[in-house]
Motif scaffolding. Structure first.
Motif, PDB file in Angstrom:
ATOM      1  N   MET A  96     -26.851  44.825  37.694  1.00  0.00           N
ATOM      2  CA  MET A  96     -25.856  43.875  38.323  1.00  0.00           C
ATOM      3  C   MET A  96     -25.086  44.487  39.590  1.00  0.00           C
ATOM      4  SD  MET A  96     -26.417  41.457  35.927  1.00  0.00           S
ATOM      5  CE  MET A  96     -25.097  40.197  36.379  1.00  0.00           C
ATOM      6  N   GLY A  97     -25.246  45.616  39.726  1.00  0.00           N
ATOM      7  CA  GLY A  97     -24.840  46.259  40.734  1.00  0.00           C
ATOM      8  C   GLY A  97     -23.310  46.872  40.481  1.00  0.00           C
ATOM      9  N   ALA A  98     -23.271  46.862  38.808  1.00  0.00           N
ATOM     10  CA  ALA A  98     -21.791  47.140  38.405  1.00  0.00           C
ATOM     11  C   ALA A  98     -21.771  48.771  38.020  1.00  0.00           C
ATOM     12  CB  ALA A  98     -21.616  46.486  36.978  1.00  0.00           C
ATOM     13  N   SER A 129     -26.609  49.505  18.150  1.00  0.00           N
ATOM     14  CA  SER A 129     -26.163  48.599  19.154  1.00  0.00           C
ATOM     15  C   SER A 129     -25.081  49.316  19.988  1.00  0.00           C
ATOM     16  CB  SER A 129     -25.486  47.151  18.510  1.00  0.00           C
ATOM     17  OG  SER A 129     -26.774  46.457  18.020  1.00  0.00           O
ATOM     18  N   VAL A 130     -25.441  49.252  21.529  1.00  0.00           N
ATOM     19  CA  VAL A 130     -24.201  49.634  22.266  1.00  0.00           C
ATOM     20  C   VAL A 130     -23.885  48.483  23.103  1.00  0.00           C
ATOM     21  CG1 VAL A 130     -23.568  51.170  24.063  1.00  0.00           C
ATOM     22  CG2 VAL A 130     -25.212  52.106  22.221  1.00  0.00           C
ATOM     23  N   GLN A 131     -22.393  48.542  23.417  1.00  0.00           N
ATOM     24  CA  GLN A 131     -22.117  47.260  24.300  1.00  0.00           C
ATOM     25  C   GLN A 131     -21.400  48.066  25.512  1.00  0.00           C
ATOM     26  OE1 GLN A 131     -18.701  46.322  25.024  1.00  0.00           O
ATOM     27  NE2 GLN A 131     -19.267  44.559  25.973  1.00  0.00           N
ATOM     28  N   VAL A 132     -21.538  47.528  26.511  1.00  0.00           N
ATOM     29  CA  VAL A 132     -20.838  48.297  27.724  1.00  0.00           C
ATOM     30  C   VAL A 132     -20.404  47.426  28.434  1.00  0.00           C
ATOM     31  CG1 VAL A 132     -22.813  50.146  27.715  1.00  0.00           C
ATOM     32  CG2 VAL A 132     -23.264  48.157  28.901  1.00  0.00           C
ATOM     33  N   LEU A 133     -19.338  48.044  29.365  1.00  0.00           N
ATOM     34  CA  LEU A 133     -18.575  47.377  30.314  1.00  0.00           C
ATOM     35  C   LEU A 133     -18.527  47.768  31.419  1.00  0.00           C
ATOM     36  CD1 LEU A 133     -15.610  46.462  27.668  1.00  0.00           C
ATOM     37  CD2 LEU A 133     -17.174  44.618  28.598  1.00  0.00           C
ATOM     38  N   GLY A 134     -18.561  47.247  32.536  1.00  0.00           N
ATOM     39  CA  GLY A 134     -18.454  47.826  33.951  1.00  0.00           C
ATOM     40  C   GLY A 134     -17.630  47.022  34.810  1.00  0.00           C
ATOM     41  N   PHE A 135     -17.506  47.360  36.063  1.00  0.00           N
ATOM     42  CA  PHE A 135     -16.868  46.677  36.898  1.00  0.00           C
ATOM     43  C   PHE A 135     -17.800  46.392  38.298  1.00  0.00           C
ATOM     44  CE2 PHE A 135     -13.493  50.074  36.087  1.00  0.00           C
ATOM     45  CZ  PHE A 135     -13.161  49.568  34.856  1.00  0.00           C
ATOM     46  N   VAL A 136     -17.294  45.234  39.147  1.00  0.00           N
ATOM     47  CA  VAL A 136     -18.288  45.011  40.334  1.00  0.00           C
ATOM     48  C   VAL A 136     -17.023  44.434  41.275  1.00  0.00           C
ATOM     49  CG1 VAL A 136     -19.207  42.863  39.350  1.00  0.00           C
ATOM     50  CG2 VAL A 136     -20.071  44.112  41.181  1.00  0.00           C
ATOM     51  N   PRO A 137     -17.091  44.536  42.567  1.00  0.00           N
ATOM     52  CA  PRO A 137     -16.081  44.085  43.436  1.00  0.00           C
ATOM     53  C   PRO A 137     -16.157  42.424  42.968  1.00  0.00           C
ATOM     54  CG  PRO A 137     -16.998  45.797  44.446  1.00  0.00           C
ATOM     55  CD  PRO A 137     -17.820  45.589  43.195  1.00  0.00           C
TER      56      PRO A 137
END
Lengths: 334, 334
Positions: free
Chosen positions: B83-85, B135-143
């Protein structure tokens, strides 16, 4: 899994990205890509939790799949409620022994019904083959800096619980029936059915949590037994706890089927309640009735935080040991 | 689980909230409450994914727990990369048959090492007893508005892949060895070991994903086989795909141990690569070398999006059927 099974899963889960048939405008990209893209409103903090249900441990293997779908979401929304957060989005990791259309349909229906109540959108997930395991991950919002925590209580704060703890543990015993549980006589069938429903379809106290944001000094959700969870809140707040067994809000159904002594045991140690336990500065007591009303849920004062560490259980003015109250009969579950 | 086991789990997982020993300032409340409280930076969208690894399906039962910890995070970071995150935070739902200190230590070490590379903080989780499932859940940022998607490609866009696909599938065959896999002769031991490492410790292409934000028209992570995943990108973009088998970037190790024909099969259909496959408007080709350099990862043009739907595989200018390339020998895994 074969492509046909992916399509089947997709058919039942994809509609869950539109709770109650409505698309959330803060979901920029939902189910179907490598990840979801979401927009947190300005001025809000993000609150995140994950909880897993395992077959044979958190539900009986022959449980109605609709209950499994409901509970998998409810136990997580309860974590958000304990933070004072408003639910928004989530992800589902579902491990299934086989793709069973009836299971998927009912599981998704149970999940969807509760999700619609909270405008909660499923935005992604992963379905794998293996022993039945359900992990739901939830995200919610709380105004910046206003999240409720477990560690904010002070000596003298009053301790409250919502709803009628013990019902769910009683319901599980009734669900087990002759296999290690309890069989209710026919004249108690209606009460027993109410208790079973409280186990199978718990109500996360989301509105109450939101109403407590500005009010409670600390909050925890009651999942492992009220005495233990209230004790955790006290310990994390650097306090001890005095619990009044006579003040426990016991339901008429619980008293009818289990009698007072066992009802107190179940309320203190039974688990699976998904009620909120919170502390409140005594000076703010007058404000509580409004919060409880907007939370659409009764609350009852059951004790007080004290400076001395540890939990002191009192009944009719006399100390009662947690062991006497049945604490050792119910082992905490991981 | 008994309290002692909770403490053991806590000992190994709690430090994971400080990747590389440093606390993230955007984690307002980490492990230890009902939920984590996090602050998304202004101007950023949130990107969320979840992936599950099941013992016996996604890894062999006797796999080094360090690899399980690494892979459980890597497969999720790969979704963010697609996702480019930029990865930020995550939650872990771990179901374990028994609390085994050696397992926990090595699992956490594998997770921590990769997490530290990306300043990725574990902010919560749930450990339950049951069949081994991660199960791993991940959160990230993208502009805001810059997330890469699968559906942005157009006919004429060039199709690229990072790294050397096929290595991981080859590594899994070597891990299986005599039990349904492949045994390499002694003179190929070094190459075989490299391939095994590529399966056990995949590298999520996070920096490449970030560099592609402004550049790629569509992107997907390659987890189920390059031909199938590139075909998904094409289909979601409303296009077809022409893939040049002769252009596949095959590693020297893959060619040495498996020979060219089998290497092409593995690269097209093998799975577990966790490379990025992306499309690029031909007019922007000159900008790609900079992105690849900042992504610290080679990329290779392997085909082109076309208006005609479907996937056309070409070798030495002649059509090659995906079945001939071994597609049916490797069933997609759920």
């Amino acid at each position: 899994m074969p492509p046909g099974e992916f399509e089947l899963i997709d058919r039942y889960f994809r509609p869950l990205d539109r709770p109650g048939g409505r698309r959330r405008t803060d979901v920029l990209l939902g189910i179907g890509d490598d990840a979801a893209v979401l927009r947190v409103p300005p001025g809000q903090d993000l609150v995140a939790a994950i909880d897993t249900l395992v077959s044979g441990r958190h539900f009986l293997p022959d449980t109605d799949p609709r209950s499994i779908g409901h509970r998998a979401l409810a136990v997580n929304l309860s974590d958000l409620a304990a933070m004072g957060a408003t639910p928004a989005w989530g992800l589902l990791a579902l491990t299934l022994p086989a793709v069973d259309e009836a299971f998927l349909r009912e599981f998704a229906a149970g999940f969807a019904q509760l999700a619609a109540c909270h405008q909660f959108a499923l935005v992604g997930g992963d379905t794998t083959a293996g022993p039945l395991t359900v992990s739901v991950q939830v995200l919610g919002f709380v105004p910046q800096g206003q999240a409720l925590r477990r560690d904010g209580g002070s000596p003298g704060d009053l301790v409250f619980v919502s709803g009628t703890p013990g019902d769910a543990a009683a319901g599980l015993l009734l669900e087990r029936g002759a296999e290690g549980g309890v069989v209710a006589p026919p004249e108690q069938a209606a009460a027993a059915q109410t208790l079973r429903q409280r186990f199978l379809f718990p109500t996360p106290r989301v509105a109450l949590g939101e109403a407590l944001r500005d009010l409670a000094s600390a909050c925890i959700d009651v999942s492992d037994g009220l005495a233990g969870d209230a004790g955790k809140l006290a310990a994390m707040s650097g306090c001890g706890l005095r619990l009044e067994a006579d003040s426990l809000p016991l339901s008429a159904e619980l008293l009818q089927v289990f009698g007072r002594e066992r009802a107190v045991q179940l309320a203190l140690t039974g688990g699976d309640d998904y009620e909120l336990c919170f502390s409140l500065p005594a000076a703010r007591l007058a404000e509580l009735s409004g919060a409880a009303a907007s939370g659409d849920c009764a609350v009852r004062c059951i004790g007080v935080l004290e400076a001395e560490p540890g939990t002191r259980l009192v009944q009719a003015g006399q100390p009662l040991s947690l062991e006497t109250a049945g604490y050792d009969h119910f082992s905490p579950r991981g």
